[in-house]
Design an enzyme around this catalytic site. Sequence first.
Site, PDB file in Angstrom:
ATOM      1  N   HIS A  96      65.305  49.338 -16.839  1.00 36.19           N
ATOM      2  CA  HIS A  96      65.747  47.963 -17.128  1.00 36.19           C
ATOM      3  C   HIS A  96      64.932  47.349 -18.269  1.00 36.19           C
ATOM      4  O   HIS A  96      64.561  46.165 -18.212  1.00 36.19           O
ATOM      5  CB  HIS A  96      65.645  47.092 -15.871  1.00 36.19           C
ATOM      6  CG  HIS A  96      66.653  47.453 -14.807  1.00 36.19           C
ATOM      7  ND1 HIS A  96      67.961  47.026 -14.836  1.00 36.19           N
ATOM      8  CD2 HIS A  96      66.544  48.237 -13.701  1.00 36.19           C
ATOM      9  CE1 HIS A  96      68.613  47.504 -13.779  1.00 36.19           C
ATOM     10  NE2 HIS A  96      67.786  48.252 -13.078  1.00 36.19           N
ATOM     11  N   ASP A 138      63.142  49.440  -9.892  1.00 38.19           N
ATOM     12  CA  ASP A 138      64.449  49.885  -9.373  1.00 38.19           C
ATOM     13  C   ASP A 138      65.212  50.676 -10.429  1.00 38.19           C
ATOM     14  O   ASP A 138      64.972  50.519 -11.628  1.00 38.19           O
ATOM     15  CB  ASP A 138      65.291  48.668  -8.959  1.00 38.19           C
ATOM     16  CG  ASP A 138      65.483  47.694 -10.112  1.00 38.19           C
ATOM     17  OD1 ASP A 138      64.524  47.506 -10.898  1.00 38.19           O
ATOM     18  OD2 ASP A 138      66.582  47.133 -10.249  1.00 38.19           O
ATOM     19  N   GLU A 139      66.119  51.483  -9.976  1.00 38.92           N
ATOM     20  CA  GLU A 139      67.103  52.159 -10.829  1.00 38.92           C
ATOM     21  C   GLU A 139      66.475  52.789 -12.071  1.00 38.92           C
ATOM     22  O   GLU A 139      67.040  52.704 -13.168  1.00 38.92           O
ATOM     23  CB  GLU A 139      68.220  51.179 -11.230  1.00 38.92           C
ATOM     24  CG  GLU A 139      69.027  50.760 -10.019  1.00 38.92           C
ATOM     25  CD  GLU A 139      70.071  49.685 -10.326  1.00 38.92           C
ATOM     26  OE1 GLU A 139      71.202  49.846  -9.862  1.00 38.92           O
ATOM     27  OE2 GLU A 139      69.741  48.685 -10.985  1.00 38.92           O
ATOM     28  N   ALA A 140      65.342  53.456 -11.881  1.00 40.15           N
ATOM     29  CA  ALA A 140      64.679  54.135 -13.009  1.00 40.15           C
ATOM     30  C   ALA A 140      65.320  55.512 -13.196  1.00 40.15           C
ATOM     31  O   ALA A 140      64.647  56.546 -13.146  1.00 40.15           O
ATOM     32  CB  ALA A 140      63.185  54.223 -12.745  1.00 40.15           C
ATOM     33  N   HIS A 141      66.626  55.498 -13.425  1.00 42.10           N
ATOM     34  CA  HIS A 141      67.365  56.769 -13.463  1.00 42.10           C
ATOM     35  C   HIS A 141      67.067  57.583 -14.722  1.00 42.10           C
ATOM     36  O   HIS A 141      67.442  58.742 -14.799  1.00 42.10           O
ATOM     37  CB  HIS A 141      68.875  56.501 -13.380  1.00 42.10           C
ATOM     38  CG  HIS A 141      69.277  55.712 -12.171  1.00 42.10           C
ATOM     39  ND1 HIS A 141      68.709  55.892 -10.924  1.00 42.10           N
ATOM     40  CD2 HIS A 141      70.181  54.711 -12.023  1.00 42.10           C
ATOM     41  CE1 HIS A 141      69.256  55.042 -10.066  1.00 42.10           C
ATOM     42  NE2 HIS A 141      70.143  54.311 -10.710  1.00 42.10           N
TER      43      HIS A 141
END
Length: 540
Positions: free
Chosen positions: A282, A345-348
């Site tokens: 993000h 979060d969401e550290a894809h």
Amino acid sequence: MSQPRPFSRLLGSLLLAAAATLSCAVAADADDAAEPAAARAHPVRPLGQIVPAPASVLPGGPPYTLTPQTTIQVDASPGVRAVGEYLAGVLRPSTGYALPVTEARGPGGIRLRLRSAERELGDEGYRLQSSRDALTLTARGPAGLFRAVQTLRQQLPAAVEKDTRQPGPWQVAGGTITDTPRYGHRGAMLDVSRHFFTVDQVKRYVDQLALYKINKLHLHLSDDQGWRIAVDSWPRLATYGGSTQVGGGPGGYYTKAQYKEILRYAAARHMEVVPEIDMPGHTNAALASYAELNCSGVAPPLYTGTSVGFSSLCVPKAITYDFIDDVIREVAALTPGKYLHIGGDEAHSTSHEDYVAFMDRAQATVAKYGKTVIGWHQLTGATPAEGALAQYWGLDGTSPAEKAQVARAAQNGTRLILSPADRVYLDMKYTKDTPLGLAWAGYVEVQRSYDWDPAAYLPGVPASAIAGVEAPLWSETISTSDHIEYMAFPRLPGVAELGWSPASTHDWEKYKVRLAAQGPRMEALGIDYYRSPQVPWPAG
Ligand code: ACM
């Protein structure tokens, strides 16, 4: 409201029609002889029929009545006087009474007093005693008195919230309320990154949250689409990284002075601001602002779409740690509160190994600058620091393995803030027809949002590990105060009640009646709430 939706226009005209009728009533009542008619217009609200439900209610005795001679009598303390002035600010416009705030004692007043020895009231608890002779609010400190004032507001007729003179009488049912919160963390998050919200828009939301005894305002200050807080050592974060938003509008950012004004305003409402700088994912707005933060050395363009998971700080690069040190130092220096939220979060686009290494360093940096970490619950896949809080945002369909990972962390001492997306994400649509919001966690009607128990929500998590609840409002589709209000209300009061009220008061059938009584109050405050068919709103 820059983008009124068709149905809020309709509502606006209905309200105008209602206001026209009401203004005749006001004119008639300017003559004191009309007072008995007004008394019929405002039946005394039964003691304790408020949101959040109080812990203990003992009704009894005749009501307290505000008069033009009423004074607000405060103990000699700047914090208590400030609460007294806040109360006067709520009551003066609608009652038309002078309501001087004074340290002088006299008969018939509203008393705000400190009793530090009443340990069972805790930091935010209070007692409200209402009788014909006096209305007394007692707490151990100004925060408890501030919460008591919210109870007092809700015991008065909804018209007390209006900003023009209204007919009385202004009565509070007799009896005693003794009230303390179930949880210390009762939060609301506003995403000011996907769409930027001005200081005044944030203040408006803070005022609305305060009415329901919310005590944490979590500001999601950075994301792919925008960096919203000035950082002196990396100025382009704000000036360039903050220059757009979802859909390509102009975005914006808070100068440090503006940010401090939000902090001051929230603090005056006994609300702690929790700043979030989301990392390592993000982060497109930061990566676009400084090429050297990218592993490739090339800055990506600014991003105005709504995808997630495509950006990452460059974990192997030394400059990444100069960057996070500077940012965390400056944000921590601005922050009087205990917490600094670092997302996670969401550290894809970050490998698991890199994620764990990065979160270790980021958490150490938060500690170095004297703050306590909050992270989204993916932090439990790394090594949560001592004292860190993990914010759970899963849903019923979250994998058992992920829930078990969170439960293990909780068993090992990491406390949780519960924000289950399919219960309390305020950006989820209520139904398929909701014109705003997203639906990836499903539709979340008012009952679904309220009807769960934080203490029993996640299997294997001890009740003592629950720090509280928080209702996030992500802003991919939200760009005005009208939008905020339509999505937050009336779900936010239910989340506030889950955070404040004892589990023994939890009962949807009773709650929906108390919530329905908030309808006229929200209308008086100009809150454009969703008229859920699940709630028996009063006619008219
Ligand atoms: C989140 O909704 N990505 C925390």
